[in-house]
Structures are given as C-alpha cells and as structure tokens.
Design a protein around this motif. Structure first.
Motif, PDB file in Angstrom:
ATOM      1  N   THR A 174      46.771 -18.512 -48.088  1.00 25.01           N
ATOM      2  CA  THR A 174      47.093 -17.996 -46.746  1.00 25.01           C
ATOM      3  C   THR A 174      48.536 -18.349 -46.379  1.00 25.01           C
ATOM      4  N   THR A 175      48.975 -19.537 -46.768  1.00 26.42           N
ATOM      5  CA  THR A 175      50.352 -19.948 -46.462  1.00 26.42           C
ATOM      6  C   THR A 175      51.347 -18.979 -47.111  1.00 26.42           C
ATOM      7  N   ILE A 176      51.091 -18.602 -48.355  1.00 23.73           N
ATOM      8  CA  ILE A 176      51.989 -17.654 -49.039  1.00 23.73           C
ATOM      9  C   ILE A 176      51.948 -16.289 -48.338  1.00 23.73           C
ATOM     10  N   LEU A 177      50.739 -15.847 -47.935  1.00 23.12           N
ATOM     11  CA  LEU A 177      50.638 -14.563 -47.222  1.00 23.12           C
ATOM     12  C   LEU A 177      51.408 -14.622 -45.905  1.00 23.12           C
ATOM     13  N   ASN A 178      51.283 -15.741 -45.197  1.00 25.16           N
ATOM     14  CA  ASN A 178      51.995 -15.890 -43.924  1.00 25.16           C
ATOM     15  C   ASN A 178      53.507 -15.876 -44.124  1.00 25.16           C
ATOM     16  N   LEU A 179      53.952 -16.446 -45.236  1.00 20.08           N
ATOM     17  CA  LEU A 179      55.397 -16.423 -45.549  1.00 20.08           C
ATOM     18  C   LEU A 179      55.852 -14.994 -45.836  1.00 20.08           C
ATOM     19  N   ILE A 180      55.015 -14.252 -46.588  1.00 17.86           N
ATOM     20  CA  ILE A 180      55.367 -12.852 -46.900  1.00 17.86           C
ATOM     21  C   ILE A 180      55.438 -12.043 -45.606  1.00 17.86           C
ATOM     22  N   ALA A 181      54.474 -12.291 -44.701  1.00 17.90           N
ATOM     23  CA  ALA A 181      54.404 -11.511 -43.449  1.00 17.90           C
ATOM     24  C   ALA A 181      55.449 -11.935 -42.430  1.00 17.90           C
ATOM     25  N   GLY A 182      56.116 -13.048 -42.686  1.00 16.70           N
ATOM     26  CA  GLY A 182      57.124 -13.522 -41.733  1.00 16.70           C
ATOM     27  C   GLY A 182      56.510 -14.280 -40.568  1.00 16.70           C
ATOM     28  N   LYS A 239      64.987  -7.564 -46.541  1.00 11.66           N
ATOM     29  CA  LYS A 239      65.294  -8.228 -45.256  1.00 11.66           C
ATOM     30  C   LYS A 239      64.314  -9.362 -45.005  1.00 11.66           C
ATOM     31  N   LYS A 240      64.653 -10.204 -44.047  1.00  9.20           N
ATOM     32  CA  LYS A 240      63.686 -11.232 -43.641  1.00  9.20           C
ATOM     33  C   LYS A 240      62.498 -10.525 -43.000  1.00  9.20           C
ATOM     34  N   PRO A 241      61.276 -10.861 -43.432  1.00  6.53           N
ATOM     35  CA  PRO A 241      60.111 -10.104 -42.940  1.00  6.53           C
ATOM     36  C   PRO A 241      59.784 -10.356 -41.463  1.00  6.53           C
ATOM     37  N   VAL A 242      59.367  -9.284 -40.786  1.00  9.38           N
ATOM     38  CA  VAL A 242      58.864  -9.405 -39.418  1.00  9.38           C
ATOM     39  C   VAL A 242      57.515  -8.693 -39.389  1.00  9.38           C
ATOM     40  N   CYS A 243      56.449  -9.434 -39.100  1.00  6.46           N
ATOM     41  CA  CYS A 243      55.110  -8.841 -39.104  1.00  6.46           C
ATOM     42  C   CYS A 243      55.041  -7.739 -38.049  1.00  6.46           C
ATOM     43  N   GLY A 244      54.505  -6.582 -38.434  1.00  4.46           N
ATOM     44  CA  GLY A 244      54.441  -5.457 -37.505  1.00  4.46           C
ATOM     45  C   GLY A 244      55.564  -4.462 -37.742  1.00  4.46           C
ATOM     46  N   PRO A 274      52.291   1.367 -42.503  1.00  4.96           N
ATOM     47  CA  PRO A 274      53.106   0.264 -43.027  1.00  4.96           C
ATOM     48  C   PRO A 274      53.499   0.527 -44.481  1.00  4.96           C
ATOM     49  N   GLU A 275      54.530  -0.167 -44.932  1.00  6.66           N
ATOM     50  CA  GLU A 275      54.917  -0.079 -46.347  1.00  6.66           C
ATOM     51  C   GLU A 275      54.234  -1.181 -47.139  1.00  6.66           C
ATOM     52  N   LEU A 276      53.860  -2.244 -46.410  1.00 10.98           N
ATOM     53  CA  LEU A 276      53.218  -3.384 -47.063  1.00 10.98           C
ATOM     54  C   LEU A 276      51.983  -3.780 -46.260  1.00 10.98           C
TER      55      LEU A 276
END
Ligand SMILES: Nc1ncnc2c1ncn2[C@@H]1O[C@H](COP(=O)(O)OP(=O)(O)OP(=O)(O)O)[C@@H](O)[C@H]1O
Ligand SMILES: [Mg+2]
Length: 257
Positions: free
Chosen positions: A40-48, A62-67, A146-148
């Motif tokens: 989950t920590t890795i997913l949260n990092l990917i999602a920003g 770019k630096k990720p921004v969720c949404g 979304p793209e991701l």
C-alpha cells in the motif's frame, strides 16, 4: 511512465529502503508480498498521496497528483461512496474533476456499462451489495478517463464471478492504453498481470514478467509467501511444458499426494 528513482520513505516503524523501478504505459502490474511488506505504501507513493523522503517518483514525467490522470480504488468501497444514488455519485466525481456538464451523461453510461452496472443509475447506493459498491467505485474512476488506475486489494469483496469480471475488465482498459497497478495478497491473481512486483520489508525483490515469475516460484517460498495450488500447477505445466491432460493430471496427483 511510472519511474521510481532511488525512492526512500519512512513511517516510524517502517522504511521503503531505496527503491528504483520503471513501469511502462499500458502495462498491468501486480504488486504482491506479505502483510506489512509495503504494498500500500508503494501504491500511495505512485498515486502521490505520500511523498518520498529521498529520491523521485515520476508519473507521466511529473510528480504524481491523485485525481489528475490517476485514479485509486481502495479495499473498502463504503469509504469511497458519498451520494445516495449511483448516478449522483458519479456526477459528483465528474463535477469535482471539472468535466463539462454536457459530457456527464455519456461518461456515466460508458463507465457503468464497463462494470456491468448499467440500469442501476437511480439505485440507492446503500442497497448495493459490497461487490456492486466496489464496481461503482471503479466506475467513478473510469468516468474520469484516467491514464493510470491503482487498485489496492480491491477484489476482496467480489464473489468469484464478479472477481473474474473485474479482471476481465483489465484487458479492455489495457486496450484503451490505461496502465494498471494492483496490489493483491491472493497470489493466483498475478495471472491477470503482465508483470509482477514482489515486495518484502520495504524492498522490491522482483519486478519481472508474469511468465518468468510463474516459471520459478522459489522466490515466494524463500519469502514465506504461500503459493496456491493453482499457481503450483501452472508453474509445473510451464516448467515441464506439459500439454496433455494426462501429463497435467499426473503433475496434480503428485502434488496432492
Ligand atoms: N499511516 C501510517 N503510519 C504509520 N505506519 C504506517 C502507516 N501506514 C502503514 N504503516 C506501516 O508501514 C508498514 C507497511 O504497510 P503497508 O500498508 O504498506 O503494507 P501492505 O503490504 O500494504 O500490507 P497489507 O497486506 O496488510 O495491506 C506496516 O508496518 C505499517 O504498520
Ligand atoms: Mg495494503
């Protein structure tokens, strides 16, 4: 498209050590590993949703921004549904995302049909089953195009048929160029991925194609990760290039004995 460059992160009792990897556009990646390994920590990092302490996470350069081109679905759908009808819940998401009003109806219809909830527009969200709720949450994400897409142990509430439908949806999304990263504790779900990432104590031990991972299951055993029988069989079929039913049954019989 997802680039981790020497990423470090700390919780008081847990560390992501120094993780580097790349995930390409359109890939379906399964992240697996024991409880508290850092999925989950890795997913949260990917999602920003959390930021690295050191190193860099880039999504689409770019630096990720969720949404913003990134949709994340969590394990418990109840925490992610706000409105009392299916339609209103999706409209709220689209409004939040500043999608022009004239696109709402078409996007809602398309997203609901992708998760097989068409016809449920006026349904009370509280009366949906857990699996239907999860599909509504997924439809919410899909409506934003979304793209991701990131899924954190999302299939937990789905029954076997809905689970299969959920994973079948992946190939449709992939055809549309969407990248998918999903965390799972159910190892047989890695068969729905192109690549498999195995994490242990905040480290990425393996990021390899599904075929490579299934061919040699020893890494799971070394990390004390339970391998379901289905995967063992699949692995034997590949390892010994078994083709006939008799050969496969023989391998299965040896395993059961
Ligand atoms: N918000 C937080 N604050 C402090 N520690 C946290 C926080 N979130 C996670 N941790 C710790 O980080 C470690 C890794 O947690 P993480 O949720 O990434 O594991 P996981 O692999 O997703 O586990 P699970 O299979 O149980 O979902 C755990 O030891 C957890 O206690
Ligand atoms: Mg988790």
């Amino acid at each position: 498209m997802i680039n981790f460059n020497k990423v470090q992160f700390n919780y008081p009792n847990f560390k992501i050590k120094e993780v580097s990897f790349n995930i390409k556009k359109g890939e379906i990646v399964a992240i697996t590993g024991n409880n508290a390994s850092g999925k989950t920590t890795i997913l949260n990092l990917i999602a920003g949703l959390i930021k690295p302490k050191k190193g860099e996470v880039l999504v689409f350069g770019k630096k990720p921004v969720c949404g913003k081109g990134i949709g994340m679905v969590f394990q418990n759908p109840d925490n992610q549904i706000i409105f009392s009808t299916v339609e209103d819940d999706i409209k709220f998401t689209l409004k939040n995302q500043k999608i022009p009003k004239q696109e709402w109806a078409a996007r809602t219809a398309e997203a609901l049909s992708l998760v097989h909830l068409n016809g449920y527009e006026k349904h009370d969200t509280a009366s949906l089953s857990a699996g239907q709720k999860q599909r509504l949450v997924i439809a919410n994400m899909l409506a934003t195009k979304p793209e991701l897409l990131i899924f954190d142990e999302v299939s937990v509430y789905l029954d076997p048929a809905a689970r299969l439908e959920f994973f079948n949806l992946f190939s449709e999304l992939k055809e549309n160029g969407i990248t998918i990263v999903f965390a799972t504790n159910l190892l047989d779900e890695i068969t729905f991925a192109d690549k498999v990432m195995i994490v242990d104590s905040g480290e990425v031990k393996v990021l390899s194609t599904k075929q490579e991972v299934i061919k040699d299951l020893s890494v799971f055993k070394a990390l004390n990760i339970h391998v379901p029988l289905k995967l063992e069989i699949l692995s034997k079929i590949k390892e010994y290039s078994l083709t006939s039913d008799d050969q496969i049954l023989n391998a299965l019989w040896r395993k059961i004995k």
